[in-house]
Scaffold this motif. Structure first.
Motif, PDB file in Angstrom:
ATOM      1  N   CYS A  91      45.838  37.767  37.731  1.00  0.00           N
ATOM      2  CA  CYS A  91      46.873  37.099  38.549  1.00  0.00           C
ATOM      3  C   CYS A  91      48.221  38.256  38.455  1.00  0.00           C
ATOM      4  CB  CYS A  91      47.513  35.925  37.470  1.00  0.00           C
ATOM      5  SG  CYS A  91      46.450  34.565  37.479  1.00  0.00           S
ATOM      6  N   ASN A  92      48.856  38.043  39.623  1.00  0.00           N
ATOM      7  CA  ASN A  92      50.143  38.872  40.028  1.00  0.00           C
ATOM      8  C   ASN A  92      51.285  38.086  39.924  1.00  0.00           C
ATOM      9  OD1 ASN A  92      48.570  41.196  40.244  1.00  0.00           O
ATOM     10  ND2 ASN A  92      47.965  40.432  42.327  1.00  0.00           N
ATOM     11  N   TRP A  93      52.543  38.493  39.440  1.00  0.00           N
ATOM     12  CA  TRP A  93      53.412  37.443  39.448  1.00  0.00           C
ATOM     13  C   TRP A  93      54.874  38.522  39.744  1.00  0.00           C
ATOM     14  CZ3 TRP A  93      57.156  38.271  35.808  1.00  0.00           C
ATOM     15  CH2 TRP A  93      56.762  39.487  34.883  1.00  0.00           C
ATOM     16  N   GLY A  94      56.013  37.660  39.971  1.00  0.00           N
ATOM     17  CA  GLY A  94      57.177  38.454  40.155  1.00  0.00           C
ATOM     18  C   GLY A  94      58.357  37.450  40.307  1.00  0.00           C
ATOM     19  N   VAL A  95      59.412  38.046  40.782  1.00  0.00           N
ATOM     20  CA  VAL A  95      60.652  37.031  41.037  1.00  0.00           C
ATOM     21  C   VAL A  95      61.329  37.545  42.349  1.00  0.00           C
ATOM     22  CG1 VAL A  95      63.008  36.311  40.131  1.00  0.00           C
ATOM     23  CG2 VAL A  95      61.047  36.556  38.554  1.00  0.00           C
ATOM     24  N   LYS A  96      61.499  36.459  43.278  1.00  0.00           N
ATOM     25  CA  LYS A  96      62.075  37.186  44.464  1.00  0.00           C
ATOM     26  C   LYS A  96      63.553  37.056  44.359  1.00  0.00           C
ATOM     27  CE  LYS A  96      58.761  34.641  47.267  1.00  0.00           C
ATOM     28  NZ  LYS A  96      58.297  33.543  48.300  1.00  0.00           N
ATOM     29  N   GLU A  97      64.384  37.668  45.451  1.00  0.00           N
ATOM     30  CA  GLU A  97      65.763  38.015  45.218  1.00  0.00           C
ATOM     31  C   GLU A  97      66.422  36.830  45.102  1.00  0.00           C
ATOM     32  OE1 GLU A  97      67.137  40.300  48.655  1.00  0.00           O
ATOM     33  OE2 GLU A  97      65.624  41.814  48.219  1.00  0.00           O
ATOM     34  N   ASN A  98      65.942  35.540  45.572  1.00  0.00           N
ATOM     35  CA  ASN A  98      66.698  34.191  45.563  1.00  0.00           C
ATOM     36  C   ASN A  98      66.430  33.592  44.076  1.00  0.00           C
ATOM     37  OD1 ASN A  98      64.022  33.235  45.765  1.00  0.00           O
ATOM     38  ND2 ASN A  98      64.629  32.157  47.470  1.00  0.00           N
ATOM     39  N   GLY A  99      65.525  34.423  43.214  1.00  0.00           N
ATOM     40  CA  GLY A  99      65.468  33.742  41.753  1.00  0.00           C
ATOM     41  C   GLY A  99      64.129  32.818  41.836  1.00  0.00           C
ATOM     42  N   VAL A 100      63.353  32.895  42.875  1.00  0.00           N
ATOM     43  CA  VAL A 100      62.197  31.927  42.643  1.00  0.00           C
ATOM     44  C   VAL A 100      60.892  32.786  42.259  1.00  0.00           C
ATOM     45  CG1 VAL A 100      60.583  30.988  44.220  1.00  0.00           C
ATOM     46  CG2 VAL A 100      62.815  30.775  44.976  1.00  0.00           C
ATOM     47  N   TYR A 101      60.504  32.368  41.219  1.00  0.00           N
ATOM     48  CA  TYR A 101      59.372  32.818  40.520  1.00  0.00           C
ATOM     49  C   TYR A 101      58.057  32.631  41.555  1.00  0.00           C
ATOM     50  CZ  TYR A 101      55.339  33.141  37.053  1.00  0.00           C
ATOM     51  OH  TYR A 101      54.259  33.425  36.676  1.00  0.00           O
ATOM     52  N   TRP A 102      57.025  33.838  41.442  1.00  0.00           N
ATOM     53  CA  TRP A 102      55.878  33.548  42.199  1.00  0.00           C
ATOM     54  C   TRP A 102      54.654  34.050  41.428  1.00  0.00           C
ATOM     55  CZ3 TRP A 102      52.944  37.615  43.602  1.00  0.00           C
ATOM     56  CH2 TRP A 102      53.663  38.768  43.238  1.00  0.00           C
ATOM     57  N   GLU A 103      53.543  33.398  41.436  1.00  0.00           N
ATOM     58  CA  GLU A 103      52.224  33.817  40.792  1.00  0.00           C
ATOM     59  C   GLU A 103      51.120  33.670  41.952  1.00  0.00           C
ATOM     60  OE1 GLU A 103      50.738  33.411  36.335  1.00  0.00           O
ATOM     61  OE2 GLU A 103      50.279  31.660  37.586  1.00  0.00           O
ATOM     62  N   GLU A 104      50.425  34.524  41.956  1.00  0.00           N
ATOM     63  CA  GLU A 104      49.118  34.440  42.751  1.00  0.00           C
ATOM     64  C   GLU A 104      47.733  34.868  41.786  1.00  0.00           C
ATOM     65  OE1 GLU A 104      49.692  36.943  46.008  1.00  0.00           O
ATOM     66  OE2 GLU A 104      50.903  35.770  47.135  1.00  0.00           O
ATOM     67  N   CYS A 105      46.796  34.093  41.939  1.00  0.00           N
ATOM     68  CA  CYS A 105      45.783  34.191  41.013  1.00  0.00           C
ATOM     69  C   CYS A 105      44.533  34.165  42.006  1.00  0.00           C
ATOM     70  CB  CYS A 105      45.602  33.099  40.088  1.00  0.00           C
ATOM     71  SG  CYS A 105      46.919  33.307  38.669  1.00  0.00           S
ATOM     72  N   TYR A 106      43.809  35.263  41.976  1.00  0.00           N
ATOM     73  CA  TYR A 106      42.542  35.403  42.690  1.00  0.00           C
ATOM     74  C   TYR A 106      41.350  35.422  41.758  1.00  0.00           C
ATOM     75  CZ  TYR A 106      45.857  37.282  46.021  1.00  0.00           C
ATOM     76  OH  TYR A 106      47.059  37.474  46.862  1.00  0.00           O
ATOM     77  N   CYS A 107      40.333  34.724  42.428  1.00  0.00           N
ATOM     78  CA  CYS A 107      39.022  34.566  41.572  1.00  0.00           C
ATOM     79  C   CYS A 107      37.731  34.281  42.652  1.00  0.00           C
ATOM     80  CB  CYS A 107      38.984  33.445  40.731  1.00  0.00           C
ATOM     81  SG  CYS A 107      39.500  31.756  41.442  1.00  0.00           S
ATOM     82  N   ALA A 108      36.709  34.384  41.928  1.00  0.00           N
ATOM     83  CA  ALA A 108      35.488  34.594  42.816  1.00  0.00           C
ATOM     84  C   ALA A 108      34.157  33.727  42.423  1.00  0.00           C
ATOM     85  CB  ALA A 108      34.932  36.157  43.004  1.00  0.00           C
TER      86      ALA A 108
END
Length: 153
Positions: free
Chosen positions: A104-121
């Protein structure tokens, strides 16, 4: 010696090949949920019994792919009048930003929105709240060390 090397290669390849079938992933977006419902698991636990994973190489799939992704976005508190805004997208994916699945990768955008992307197979793996690595990825180093020990080049 060449025969042993060929056997090792065939064994390693069979760990990653899954009998020719494409992967099946859950597919939904909380932005497309009917008003008052949470079918994609933005605010409640995602119910995998109500969502049948789709074949990523079929016409049913919104995006074709070879693995699954779960994307979560969440606004800061008081982003919307009724509290914290959240969005979840589950679908097939063909390219991971990192080039790696099972993470999973995550971060915070400039407007304060937290995001997370999780990849699986694995089939239906984007239906869970966490992503785990494949058994093949965990067993591979162990198997290779055994082969290297007993079949020295």
């Amino acid at each position: 010696m060449a025969t042993r090397f060929l056997l090792i290669q065939v064994f390693v390849i069979t760990l990653f090949v899954q009998s020719g079938f494409s992967i099946k992933c859950h597919q939904c977006s909380s932005s497309q949920d009917p008003k008052g419902q949470d079918n994609c698991g933005a605010y409640k636990l995602f119910d995998t019994r109500k969502s049948i994973p789709v074949d990523c190489n079929s016409d049913e799939s919104v995006t074709p792919g070879t693995f699954c992704v779960k994307i979560t976005q969440q606004g800061p508190r008081s982003f919307v009048w009724d509290g914290r805004w959240r969005q979840v997208i589950r679908r097939c994916a063909s390219v991971a930003d990192t080039g790696v699945t099972g993470v999973c990768n995550w971060g915070v955008k400039e407007n304060g929105v937290y995001w997370e992307e999780c990849y699986c197979a694995q089939d239906g793996c984007n239906g869970s709240s966490h992503i785990s690595t494949t058994i093949s990825a965990m067993i591979l180093p162990f198997c290779l060390s055994i082969f290297m020990r007993y079949f020295a080049w």
